[in-house]
Design an enzyme around this catalytic site. Sequence first.
Site, mmCIF file in Angstrom:
data_model
loop_
_atom_site.group_PDB
_atom_site.id
_atom_site.type_symbol
_atom_site.label_atom_id
_atom_site.label_comp_id
_atom_site.label_asym_id
_atom_site.label_seq_id
_atom_site.Cartn_x
_atom_site.Cartn_y
_atom_site.Cartn_z
ATOM 1 N N ASN A 157 43.996 47.080 36.243
ATOM 2 C CA ASN A 157 44.927 46.502 34.927
ATOM 3 C C ASN A 157 44.368 46.314 34.168
ATOM 4 O O ASN A 157 42.795 45.911 33.492
ATOM 5 C CB ASN A 157 45.596 44.692 35.369
ATOM 6 C CG ASN A 157 45.999 44.351 34.152
ATOM 7 O OD1 ASN A 157 46.061 44.970 32.783
ATOM 8 N ND2 ASN A 157 46.555 43.676 35.041
ATOM 9 N N GLU B 110 48.887 49.485 33.447
ATOM 10 C CA GLU B 110 48.497 49.527 35.133
ATOM 11 C C GLU B 110 48.529 50.717 35.795
ATOM 12 O O GLU B 110 49.478 51.316 35.330
ATOM 13 C CB GLU B 110 48.999 48.259 36.461
ATOM 14 C CG GLU B 110 48.499 47.179 35.213
ATOM 15 C CD GLU B 110 49.761 46.486 35.971
ATOM 16 O OE1 GLU B 110 49.347 45.434 37.646
ATOM 17 O OE2 GLU B 110 50.286 45.128 35.751
#
Length: 316
Positions: free
Chosen positions: A214, A260
């Site tokens: 992330n 992500e």
Amino acid sequence: MQRWRGLEDIPQDWGRSVVTIGSYDGVHRGHQLIIGQAVERARELGVPSVVVTFDPHPSEVVRPGSHPPLLAPHHRRAELMAELGVDAVLILPFTSEFSKLSPADFIVKVLVDKLHARAVIEGPNFRFGHKAAGNVEFLADLGRTYDYEVEVVDLYVRGEAGGGEPFSSTLTRRLIAEGDVEGAAEILGRPHRVEGVVVRGAQRGRELGYPTANVETLPHTAIPADGVYAGWLTADGERMPAAISVGTNPQFDGTERTVEAYAIDRVGLDLYGLHVAVDFLAYVRGMAKFESVEALLDAIADDVKRARELTTEYDA
């Protein structure tokens, strides 16, 4: 390559040089023509080449709140310029006071007194000084007074991107915002890159068997449209094929937009706290909410398969 932050960082004994000035966000193929010509002219004259750029983007100071999405942070631009053979990059802090410099004062303060310009290389629409009143004609006029030459390079390149529009940072940003990362890559001469530090998210990818990095992106980053992309995740100098998700994770009613990246076929990666880069190669599909988690898993498996194929073809 030397990197200077402000005029005071320039060595006191700095001699003549060939200079080009601009925001050069993205260092796209048009920019590369100008910078490349500056490097070539510097070598012909036997002097160093210098790129002068600004931080923050001038529009943020002149019109607060109008900062454009950035195609590359300054350290990345410097890397790309070094690859082109540039000897030094000068980043000028663009303040309200600096924005009020007249074109003539800018020339004297930066080009003459500090960089001792022997030649200045610019594109045809280069503007500078207070209210962008200076242009290449004015630059050339003062060159006769201060002993530097001016060369104007046509930076406009055309291709398929944007339906044949001239390549520009503005067009690149538009294509990225639309998810057309392949069109953006044609202009940039490489895949668009997003950088940032890996932070802890909801960790749903890990629970689903596809742990993702992330990425907390840098401020003002140009982020592609929501969707799934093929590309690469680079961490600690290692580039790994990746399936990349941009969006709010509608499957789980998310609200925060994230970037992500799942490193394909990699197990046990611990990237938390690392500064990483995500390169966008191709758009795979739009963001969607599926009828079940099982349907989502099937879609992710297809995404990973497609991303693996695309990155393999690119590197072949």
